[in-house]
Design a protein around this motif. Structure first.
Motif, short mmCIF file in Angstrom:
data_model
loop_
_atom_site.label_atom_id
_atom_site.label_comp_id
_atom_site.label_asym_id
_atom_site.label_seq_id
_atom_site.Cartn_x
_atom_site.Cartn_y
_atom_site.Cartn_z
N SER A 67 0.82 -1.22 0.00
CA SER A 67 0.00 0.00 0.00
C SER A 67 0.85 1.27 0.00
CB SER A 67 -0.92 0.01 1.22
OG SER A 67 -1.76 -1.13 1.24
N THR A 100 -11.84 -2.45 -0.52
CA THR A 100 -10.95 -1.30 -0.65
C THR A 100 -11.30 -0.26 0.40
OG1 THR A 100 -10.76 -1.68 -3.03
CG2 THR A 100 -10.10 0.49 -2.21
N THR A 106 -4.27 7.18 -2.31
CA THR A 106 -3.79 6.21 -1.33
C THR A 106 -4.96 5.38 -0.80
OG1 THR A 106 -2.05 7.73 -0.64
CG2 THR A 106 -2.51 5.89 0.82
N VAL A 108 -6.10 1.20 0.63
CA VAL A 108 -5.63 -0.09 1.14
C VAL A 108 -6.62 -1.14 0.65
CG1 VAL A 108 -5.05 -1.44 3.17
CG2 VAL A 108 -4.66 1.02 3.18
#
Length: 204
Positions: A67, A100, A106, A108
């Protein structure tokens, strides 16, 4: 080295839950830490089927690196913020569901896989009991808040009534009432008699 369970508990992501709409309907996403081992687990369920991903420390560290997040505080912070704000997406593809967390550049992402019958049973039992406990606590907190508000309102009403009674009892005259002058008394000082002006000696 801290375990995945310790890291998740310290970051307060060991008992998150949120709902998300997906192509197969509404899903419940939640997290947990196993009682008898040191893992952290993500779950997604439609109420019947369960998809899950159980992570130990090394697997957790691999997801953090993938990530592009430098430390666990930021990693778990991203996940916690996504659950609390509802920034979650879930896409189910057969035996796999992709969860998600977050939006923008950004995010993860986790791949969760369909649970076995025994795991599905324990996961559903665990989340049902957790949500029941949460609902009970919230109902109690709401009742306590209402009771406190009612007590405060009664005290305020009692205080207002006392102050109002004080002013009513001390009000001697109505506004604009004309002061009656007593005969032979001074208007400026009603308690003293008016002194007559001396006329002198009359020689007639």
């Amino acid at each position: 080295m801290s375990s995945a369970k310790q890291l998740a508990t310290e970051a307060e992501v060991d008992s998150l839950h949120a709902t998300v709409n997906s192509g197969i309907g509404k899903l419940l996403c939640f997290t947990s830490c196993a009682r008898h081992d040191d893992t952290w687990t993500l779950h997604v369920t439609d109420g019947i089927d369960v998809w899950r991903l159980e992570l130990d420390h090394s697997e957790l560290d691999s997801h953090r690196e993938l990530s592009n997040i430098t430390n666990f505080d930021a990693f778990f912070g991203k996940i916690k913020s996504a659950f609390e704000s509802g920034d979650l997406t879930a896409a189910t593809h057969g035996h796999k569901t992709t969860l998600t967390c977050g939006k923008g550049s950004t995010t993860v992402t986790f791949d969760l896989y369909e649970a076995t019958a025994s795991k599905r049973k324990s996961d559903l039992q665990g989340v049902i009991l957790h949500l029941a406990d949460l609902a009970t606590r919230l109902s109690k907190d709401l009742k306590d808040a209402k009771d406190s508000l009612e007590t405060a309102n009664k005290q305020k009403a009692s205080s207002t009534s006392t102050v109002s009674g004080f002013y009513d009892s001390t009000a001697g005259h109505k506004t604009g009432q004309k002061v009656q002058k007593k005969k032979g008394r001074s208007l400026l000082n009603p308690d003293s008699k008016r002194v007559k002006v001396a006329k002198g000696v009359n020689f007639e």
